[in-house]
Structures are given as C-alpha cells and as structure tokens.
Design a protein around this motif. Structure first.
Motif, mmCIF file in Angstrom:
data_model
loop_
_atom_site.group_PDB
_atom_site.id
_atom_site.type_symbol
_atom_site.label_atom_id
_atom_site.label_comp_id
_atom_site.label_asym_id
_atom_site.label_seq_id
_atom_site.Cartn_x
_atom_site.Cartn_y
_atom_site.Cartn_z
ATOM 1 N N ALA A 30 0.829 -1.208 0.000
ATOM 2 C CA ALA A 30 0.000 0.000 0.000
ATOM 3 C C ALA A 30 0.865 1.260 0.000
ATOM 4 O O ALA A 30 0.542 2.242 -0.690
ATOM 5 C CB ALA A 30 -0.927 -0.003 1.212
ATOM 6 N N THR A 31 1.975 1.246 0.726
ATOM 7 C CA THR A 31 2.882 2.386 0.746
ATOM 8 C C THR A 31 3.486 2.617 -0.633
ATOM 9 O O THR A 31 3.523 3.750 -1.129
ATOM 10 C CB THR A 31 3.997 2.169 1.790
ATOM 11 O OG1 THR A 31 3.398 2.020 3.081
ATOM 12 C CG2 THR A 31 4.981 3.317 1.803
ATOM 13 N N TYR A 38 1.229 9.328 -6.341
ATOM 14 C CA TYR A 38 1.626 10.733 -6.288
ATOM 15 C C TYR A 38 2.762 11.052 -7.262
ATOM 16 O O TYR A 38 2.795 12.140 -7.827
ATOM 17 C CB TYR A 38 2.004 11.114 -4.861
ATOM 18 C CG TYR A 38 0.826 11.119 -3.930
ATOM 19 C CD1 TYR A 38 -0.327 11.838 -4.234
ATOM 20 C CD2 TYR A 38 0.839 10.393 -2.749
ATOM 21 C CE1 TYR A 38 -1.423 11.843 -3.388
ATOM 22 C CE2 TYR A 38 -0.256 10.394 -1.891
ATOM 23 C CZ TYR A 38 -1.379 11.125 -2.224
ATOM 24 O OH TYR A 38 -2.461 11.131 -1.378
ATOM 25 N N VAL A 39 3.665 10.109 -7.468
ATOM 26 C CA VAL A 39 4.749 10.323 -8.433
ATOM 27 C C VAL A 39 4.187 10.446 -9.853
ATOM 28 O O VAL A 39 4.784 11.087 -10.714
ATOM 29 C CB VAL A 39 5.799 9.191 -8.317
ATOM 30 C CG1 VAL A 39 6.786 9.215 -9.461
ATOM 31 C CG2 VAL A 39 6.531 9.300 -6.985
ATOM 32 N N SER A 40 3.003 9.889 -10.066
ATOM 33 C CA SER A 40 2.390 9.977 -11.399
ATOM 34 C C SER A 40 1.997 11.409 -11.767
ATOM 35 O O SER A 40 1.572 11.662 -12.888
ATOM 36 C CB SER A 40 1.175 9.054 -11.494
ATOM 37 O OG SER A 40 0.110 9.543 -10.697
ATOM 38 N N TYR A 41 2.156 12.350 -10.854
ATOM 39 C CA TYR A 41 1.930 13.765 -11.191
ATOM 40 C C TYR A 41 3.052 14.344 -12.039
ATOM 41 O O TYR A 41 2.914 15.420 -12.609
ATOM 42 C CB TYR A 41 1.797 14.613 -9.917
ATOM 43 C CG TYR A 41 0.445 14.534 -9.286
ATOM 44 C CD1 TYR A 41 -0.703 14.867 -10.003
ATOM 45 C CD2 TYR A 41 0.294 14.134 -7.973
ATOM 46 C CE1 TYR A 41 -1.946 14.790 -9.421
ATOM 47 C CE2 TYR A 41 -0.949 14.053 -7.387
ATOM 48 C CZ TYR A 41 -2.068 14.383 -8.118
ATOM 49 O OH TYR A 41 -3.300 14.304 -7.541
ATOM 50 N N ILE A 42 4.165 13.662 -12.144
ATOM 51 C CA ILE A 42 5.301 14.196 -12.907
ATOM 52 C C ILE A 42 4.920 14.526 -14.347
ATOM 53 O O ILE A 42 5.263 15.613 -14.836
ATOM 54 C CB ILE A 42 6.520 13.247 -12.817
ATOM 55 C CG1 ILE A 42 7.053 13.257 -11.368
ATOM 56 C CG2 ILE A 42 7.607 13.635 -13.808
ATOM 57 C CD1 ILE A 42 8.148 12.259 -11.085
ATOM 58 N N PRO A 43 4.185 13.665 -15.077
ATOM 59 C CA PRO A 43 3.783 14.057 -16.436
ATOM 60 C C PRO A 43 2.907 15.313 -16.467
ATOM 61 O O PRO A 43 3.008 16.122 -17.393
ATOM 62 C CB PRO A 43 3.001 12.843 -16.959
ATOM 63 C CG PRO A 43 3.517 11.688 -16.161
ATOM 64 C CD PRO A 43 3.834 12.259 -14.816
ATOM 65 N N PRO A 82 3.828 4.054 7.962
ATOM 66 C CA PRO A 82 3.418 3.786 6.576
ATOM 67 C C PRO A 82 2.468 4.854 6.030
ATOM 68 O O PRO A 82 2.583 5.272 4.880
ATOM 69 C CB PRO A 82 2.730 2.419 6.659
ATOM 70 C CG PRO A 82 3.370 1.756 7.824
ATOM 71 C CD PRO A 82 3.603 2.860 8.816
ATOM 72 N N VAL A 83 1.547 5.334 6.850
ATOM 73 C CA VAL A 83 0.618 6.378 6.413
ATOM 74 C C VAL A 83 1.372 7.689 6.181
ATOM 75 O O VAL A 83 1.153 8.383 5.175
ATOM 76 C CB VAL A 83 -0.519 6.574 7.448
ATOM 77 C CG1 VAL A 83 -1.354 7.798 7.131
ATOM 78 C CG2 VAL A 83 -1.387 5.331 7.513
ATOM 79 N N ILE A 84 2.272 8.030 7.074
ATOM 80 C CA ILE A 84 3.034 9.274 6.942
ATOM 81 C C ILE A 84 3.927 9.226 5.700
ATOM 82 O O ILE A 84 3.894 10.131 4.858
ATOM 83 C CB ILE A 84 3.885 9.523 8.206
ATOM 84 C CG1 ILE A 84 2.968 9.761 9.411
ATOM 85 C CG2 ILE A 84 4.845 10.691 7.999
ATOM 86 C CD1 ILE A 84 3.688 9.734 10.746
ATOM 87 N N ILE A 85 4.721 8.180 5.583
ATOM 88 C CA ILE A 85 5.679 8.068 4.479
ATOM 89 C C ILE A 85 4.981 8.015 3.126
ATOM 90 O O ILE A 85 5.423 8.633 2.159
ATOM 91 C CB ILE A 85 6.590 6.844 4.686
ATOM 92 C CG1 ILE A 85 7.500 7.088 5.888
ATOM 93 C CG2 ILE A 85 7.394 6.523 3.436
ATOM 94 C CD1 ILE A 85 8.231 5.850 6.369
ATOM 95 N N SER A 86 3.877 7.292 3.061
ATOM 96 C CA SER A 86 3.215 7.140 1.765
ATOM 97 C C SER A 86 2.499 8.403 1.326
ATOM 98 O O SER A 86 2.265 8.598 0.132
ATOM 99 C CB SER A 86 2.243 5.959 1.797
ATOM 100 O OG SER A 86 1.213 6.185 2.725
ATOM 101 N N ASN A 87 2.159 9.297 2.244
ATOM 102 C CA ASN A 87 1.427 10.499 1.864
ATOM 103 C C ASN A 87 2.276 11.760 1.777
ATOM 104 O O ASN A 87 1.833 12.754 1.201
ATOM 105 C CB ASN A 87 0.245 10.714 2.822
ATOM 106 C CG ASN A 87 -0.887 9.782 2.499
ATOM 107 O OD1 ASN A 87 -1.603 9.982 1.527
ATOM 108 N ND2 ASN A 87 -1.035 8.731 3.279
ATOM 109 N N LEU A 88 3.488 11.748 2.292
ATOM 110 C CA LEU A 88 4.363 12.919 2.149
ATOM 111 C C LEU A 88 4.589 13.306 0.683
ATOM 112 O O LEU A 88 4.536 14.492 0.344
ATOM 113 C CB LEU A 88 5.692 12.678 2.857
ATOM 114 C CG LEU A 88 5.719 13.001 4.339
ATOM 115 C CD1 LEU A 88 7.058 12.604 4.953
ATOM 116 C CD2 LEU A 88 5.426 14.453 4.602
ATOM 117 N N PRO A 89 4.831 12.338 -0.218
ATOM 118 C CA PRO A 89 4.980 12.727 -1.628
ATOM 119 C C PRO A 89 3.728 13.394 -2.193
ATOM 120 O O PRO A 89 3.818 14.227 -3.090
ATOM 121 C CB PRO A 89 5.254 11.406 -2.348
ATOM 122 C CG PRO A 89 5.791 10.505 -1.300
ATOM 123 C CD PRO A 89 5.099 10.908 -0.032
#
Length: 104
Positions: A30-31, A38-43, A82-89
């Motif tokens: 899930a992370t 969120y990385v998919s915002y790069i395009p 896991p919630v913090i790390i996965s949502n920081l990006p």
C-alpha cells in the motif's frame, strides 16, 4: 513520545504469525502504491511547464487529502509511519503540480 515498534503481542494475546506477515506485506504494498500514485503527477508537471496546463483541482484536493493523512499518522498515539511516508509525496507533488499550473 510513543511509536509503534512493529511488535505484536505474544503469549495468550498473540497474533497469528501468518496474519502479521500478511499485514506487513499489505502495508509495504500500500505504501509503494500510494507513493506511485503521487509520483504519477510528474507528467502533469511536465505538461504545465510545456505550456499545456492541467486543471489544478485534482492535485489540490490530493494535496489536502495527503496533508490530512500525514497529520492523522503523525498525531496518533503511536506514529503510523506507513501512512506518513506514503502520503508525504502527495503533499510535495500536489503542491508542485498546482504551483506549476500558474507558473508556466
């Protein structure tokens, strides 16, 4: 400050080791998927810089959502890493996407 050390109860309150293993795997998957989302915002950021701005609404809402989840994970009795790390990006990429809509 308390934090979740990942240890599960033992003895009479023990959690089934198979369940623990599945939960840890699910947490990692899930992370990874959340960060990928969120990385998919790069395009979209690239489109913004290329003169084809996208709508800022979805990345703005995603950024707010990610901020709320990071706050939730941070202020729990035991930090939910896991919630913090996965949502920081989500905060970072959402903000950059919204800002680049107007700066292109």
């Amino acid at each position: 400050m308390k934090y979740d050390n990942g240890e599960y109860p033992s003895g009479k309150d023990a959690v089934d080791p198979k369940r623990v293993k599945r939960l840890k795997l699910l947490s990692k998957l899930a992370t990874i998927m959340c960060i990928s989302m969120y990385v998919s915002y790069i395009p979209q950021i690239i489109d913004n810089f290329s003169g084809n701005p996208v709508s800022p609404l979805q990345p703005l809402v995603a950024m707010i959502n990610a901020s709320l989840w990071v706050g939730y994970g941070w202020f729990k009795t035991y930090k939910d890493w896991p919630v913090i790390i996965s949502n920081l990006p989500g905060i970072i990429f959402g903000l950059v996407t919204v800002v680049t809509v107007y700066i292109h």
